[in-house]
Scaffold this active site. Structure first.
Site, PDB file in Angstrom:
ATOM      1  N   CYS A 155       0.857  -1.007  -0.110  1.00  8.99           N
ATOM      2  CA  CYS A 155      -0.093   0.118   0.150  1.00  8.99           C
ATOM      3  C   CYS A 155       0.828   1.372  -0.101  1.00  8.99           C
ATOM      4  CB  CYS A 155      -0.857   0.103   1.177  1.00  8.99           C
ATOM      5  SG  CYS A 155      -1.790  -1.254   1.263  1.00  8.99           S
ATOM      6  N   HIS A 295      -2.425   7.646   7.024  1.00 10.67           N
ATOM      7  CA  HIS A 295      -2.604   6.272   6.118  1.00 10.67           C
ATOM      8  C   HIS A 295      -3.961   5.793   6.712  1.00 10.67           C
ATOM      9  CE1 HIS A 295      -1.820   2.353   4.553  1.00 10.67           C
ATOM     10  NE2 HIS A 295      -1.824   1.683   5.562  1.00 10.67           N
ATOM     11  N   GLU A 306      -0.092   4.871  14.425  1.00 14.05           N
ATOM     12  CA  GLU A 306       0.401   6.001  13.353  1.00 14.05           C
ATOM     13  C   GLU A 306       0.063   7.427  14.235  1.00 14.05           C
ATOM     14  OE1 GLU A 306      -0.675   8.241   8.817  1.00 14.05           O
ATOM     15  OE2 GLU A 306      -1.976   6.622   9.713  1.00 14.05           O
ATOM     16  N   LYS A 327      -9.298   8.006   3.232  1.00 21.51           N
ATOM     17  CA  LYS A 327      -9.820   6.510   3.054  1.00 21.51           C
ATOM     18  C   LYS A 327     -11.252   6.412   3.634  1.00 21.51           C
ATOM     19  CE  LYS A 327      -5.359   4.110   2.768  1.00 21.51           C
ATOM     20  NZ  LYS A 327      -4.306   5.255   3.242  1.00 21.51           N
ATOM     21  N   HIS A 332      -9.873   2.071   0.848  1.00 23.93           N
ATOM     22  CA  HIS A 332      -8.257   1.910   0.831  1.00 23.93           C
ATOM     23  C   HIS A 332      -7.623   1.272  -0.584  1.00 23.93           C
ATOM     24  CE1 HIS A 332      -4.282   1.185   1.433  1.00 23.93           C
ATOM     25  NE2 HIS A 332      -4.430   0.304   2.630  1.00 23.93           N
ATOM     26  N   PHE A 393       1.829  -3.675   3.886  1.00 20.75           N
ATOM     27  CA  PHE A 393       2.116  -5.010   4.322  1.00 20.75           C
ATOM     28  C   PHE A 393       3.649  -5.307   3.898  1.00 20.75           C
ATOM     29  CE2 PHE A 393      -2.564  -6.909   4.083  1.00 20.75           C
ATOM     30  CZ  PHE A 393      -2.815  -6.128   5.269  1.00 20.75           C
TER      31      PHE A 393
END
Length: 407
Positions: A155, A295, A306, A327, A332, A393
């Protein structure tokens, strides 16, 4: 710039959806999701590839590549470039995807499995599937012969692609780079795979409120599809051709958590380091940032890590910032998330307005509630500089900073 998202089929439509707090989530139409744990996603609305591409051409490429070509056309037109006025040898393409042609891969494997074992595969199977092919197709479409490759870091992919584009120009290897990313994996394999790892929200009774970053009751992310593209150019080259300069790219950063294949470091160490790296690259102080597009995927672990990193990096200035996760509206978009969110930052800088984090209902006592998460409504404020975070990831972290252009 160019963009396709669940909020609209252009940069402006996407931006208007963001500042109006529109949710792009709805029941899945791209396949029969009735037996899946998650039955909704942020699909593109009204997208038909043949409205943009020749029918025969569209059939030879995966959906993710179709989206990539459309946003590349938008960005090149917005920048005033045509096949006739580019210097092809000094114009590169760095285009990202986290997964690539998953829909094509799924279709071909299912067709083989349903056959008699005879290997009858589409001759376009491999070139449709591979995730570098979008960059290659873009170069052929626009006659761009400079450095050409894909970036993949889950991502974080398209944010890293923007950083690489900046580095190629700084190194003198290109004058211009078309950069961005595309993702289209709303399919049985995509949704089923993320469901199996319990990453997706299962709020089927209310898809439009399912993506709720920083809310106490968040239960996973909402899968999105989309694409975005930026024409990144050296200042000298832009001035020489009389380009309309939208903004300045200040700096970028990249780091790794070195912690877990899917979970973030619980103290946000990788996130902390990537923001510090971007600030250093831009020659800026934390106090120079006005807005962070986080994010913020709406997962229990990711959002908290975060927030911890932001409070460490920005100290007391964290409480002067606006923070939001778009998002909550686009879903996402995986490998395309970074560029779509960088475009959100650019628009925030241009218009001095911060898009909201929608779907906030209940404060999470585990998060620092003194922070301004821009919940539910946009906020007007001066935005001289904005920072965009994307994490993936494998522990991949990427960050880019955009600034007002001052001639």
């Amino acid at each position: 710039m160019g963009a396709l998202s669940a909020l609209g089929l252009s940069v402006e439509e996407t931006w208007q959806g963001m500042i109006n707090g529109v949710s792009g989530a709805a029941p899945i139409t791209l396949f029969d999701a009735s037996k899946f744990k998650t039955k909704f996603a942020c699909e593109l609305k009204g997208f038909e590839a043949t409205n943009y591409l020749d029918r025969k051409e569209a059939r030879k490429i995966d959906r993710y590549c179709q989206l990539a070509l459309v946003v590349s056309d938008q960005a090149m037109a917005d920048a005033g470039f045509t096949r006739e006025n580019v210097n092809p040898d000094r114009f590169g393409v760095v285009f990202a995807s986290g997964i690539g042609g998953l829909i094509t891969f799924q279709e071909e494997v299912i067709n083989f499995a349903n056959g008699d074992g005879t290997p009858r595969f589409n001759p376009f199977f491999i070139p449709k599937m591979i995730l570098d092919i979008a960059a290659g197709q873009i170069s052929m479409r626009h006659n761009l012969r400079g450095p050409n490759f894909a970036v993949t870091s889950a991502c974080a992919s398209s944010t890293n692609a923007i950083g690489v584009a900046m580095d190629l120009i700084r190194a003198g290897k290109c004058d211009v780079v078309l950069s961005g990313g595309s993702e289209a994996v709303i399919s049985e394999a995509g949704v089923g795979g993320f469901n199996a790892m319990k990453a997706l929200s299962e709020r089927n009774d209310s898809p439009e409120t399912a993506s709720r970053p920083y809310d106490k009751d968040r239960d996973g992310f909402v899968m999105g599809e989309g694409a975005g593209a930026l024409v990144v150019e050296s200042l000298d080259h832009a001035l020489a051709r009389g380009a309309h300069i939208i903004c300045e790219l200040g700096g970028s950063g990249a780091s790794a958590d070195a912690h877990h294949i899917t979970a973030p470091h619980p103290e946000g160490l990788g996130a902390k380091h990537v923001m510090l790296a971007a600030l250093a690259d831009a020659g800026m102080q934390p106090s120079d940032i006005d807005y962070i597009n986080t994010h913020g995927t709406s997962t229990p672990l990711g959002d908290g890590a975060e927030v911890k990193a932001i409070t460490v990096v920005f100290g007391d200035h964290a409480y002067n910032l606006n923070i939001s996760s778009t998002k909550s509206m686009t879903g996402h978009c995986l490998g395309a998330a970074g560029v779509i969110e960088a475009i959100a930052c650019i628009k925030a800088v241009l218009h001095d307005v911060v898009p909201p984090t929608i779907n906030h209902f209940t404060d999470d006592p585990e998060l620092d509630t003194r922070l301004n998460f821009t919940f539910n409504k946009p906020q007007q404020r001066t935005v001289n500089a904005a920072l965009s975070n994307t994490f993936g990831f494998g522990g991949h972290n990427a960050c880019v900073i955009v600034k007002k252009y001052i001639p």
